[in-house]
Design an enzyme around this catalytic site. Sequence first.
Site, PDB file in Angstrom:
ATOM      1  N   HIS A  19      87.015  37.249 -96.827  1.00 54.92           N
ATOM      2  CA  HIS A  19      87.391  38.648 -96.549  1.00 54.92           C
ATOM      3  C   HIS A  19      87.362  38.857 -97.825  1.00 54.92           C
ATOM      4  O   HIS A  19      87.031  40.263 -98.220  1.00 54.92           O
ATOM      5  CB  HIS A  19      88.730  38.825 -96.133  1.00 54.92           C
ATOM      6  CG  HIS A  19      88.499  39.613 -95.187  1.00 54.92           C
ATOM      7  ND1 HIS A  19      87.463  40.464 -94.280  1.00 54.92           N
ATOM      8  CD2 HIS A  19      89.215  40.366 -94.553  1.00 54.92           C
ATOM      9  CE1 HIS A  19      88.187  41.398 -93.296  1.00 54.92           C
ATOM     10  NE2 HIS A  19      89.015  41.356 -93.460  1.00 54.92           N
ATOM     11  N   ASN A  70      91.137  47.512 -94.436  1.00 56.51           N
ATOM     12  CA  ASN A  70      90.496  48.146 -92.919  1.00 56.51           C
ATOM     13  C   ASN A  70      90.846  49.483 -93.507  1.00 56.51           C
ATOM     14  O   ASN A  70      90.613  50.662 -92.570  1.00 56.51           O
ATOM     15  CB  ASN A  70      92.027  48.244 -91.700  1.00 56.51           C
ATOM     16  CG  ASN A  70      91.508  46.457 -90.797  1.00 56.51           C
ATOM     17  OD1 ASN A  70      90.416  46.301 -91.636  1.00 56.51           O
ATOM     18  ND2 ASN A  70      92.572  46.029 -89.917  1.00 56.51           N
ATOM     19  N   ASP A  95      82.152  40.970 -97.408  1.00 56.45           N
ATOM     20  CA  ASP A  95      81.676  40.153 -95.980  1.00 56.45           C
ATOM     21  C   ASP A  95      81.545  40.408 -95.247  1.00 56.45           C
ATOM     22  O   ASP A  95      81.389  42.297 -94.470  1.00 56.45           O
ATOM     23  CB  ASP A  95      83.686  38.910 -95.549  1.00 56.45           C
ATOM     24  CG  ASP A  95      84.327  39.984 -94.598  1.00 56.45           C
ATOM     25  OD1 ASP A  95      84.506  41.058 -95.552  1.00 56.45           O
ATOM     26  OD2 ASP A  95      84.644  39.326 -94.033  1.00 56.45           O
ATOM     27  N   ASN A 116      85.642  46.650 -90.393  1.00 58.69           N
ATOM     28  CA  ASN A 116      86.648  47.516 -90.563  1.00 58.69           C
ATOM     29  C   ASN A 116      87.183  48.689 -91.724  1.00 58.69           C
ATOM     30  O   ASN A 116      87.113  50.165 -92.032  1.00 58.69           O
ATOM     31  CB  ASN A 116      87.970  46.700 -90.235  1.00 58.69           C
ATOM     32  CG  ASN A 116      88.720  46.688 -88.532  1.00 58.69           C
ATOM     33  OD1 ASN A 116      87.884  47.836 -87.973  1.00 58.69           O
ATOM     34  ND2 ASN A 116      89.193  46.143 -88.408  1.00 58.69           N
TER      35      ASN A 116
END
Length: 196
Positions: A19, A70, A95, A116
Amino acid sequence: MKMIVGLGNPGPQYSRNRHNIGFQCVELLGRKHDIALDRMQMRALTGSGVIAQGGVRQKVLLVKPLTYMNASGEAVAPLARFFRIEPASILVIHDDLDLASGKLRLRADGSSGGQNGIRSIIDHLSASEFVRAKVGVGRPPGRMDPADYVLQNFSADEEALFTPLRQRVVEAAICWLFEGIEVAMNRFNANAQGDA
């Protein structure tokens, strides 16, 4: 000035996660061009400097939002407003689960695609016309939760693939800075098949 944002989660426990490929690429870009990401601004680590190529100099702001993935827009949008940077002058590296592992795809616009961090940036900028460098991490194996998968570190085998890929992402960002998104897409998306 143009802005290059790498998405990720703050903290050493996340630093090598799939991530955090955005953080990893922005850090590499900073090291290669002597731009230290060492200033806290608007809930982000930033570094500003000049990148030169072929006698042309471009001012850049490198950004690592510290809001967690997020909520990335909570850092990116205030920085863009403060520095008066238009959305089209922003490149976001992130990613992508729907792109085959090890692939790179540049896009000039579009939806969040379920990412997100991108959704948050679109919401807070009230615009989607920023450039994305989508770095494929592939789908999780079996029935693994995608959230668990992206929060795992790259395996040793993956590192053999992603070490040169991070360099390619940096090259794509430099191409975008000096030659624009169309040239960068033509040059770096040629081998990006494999998104499923």
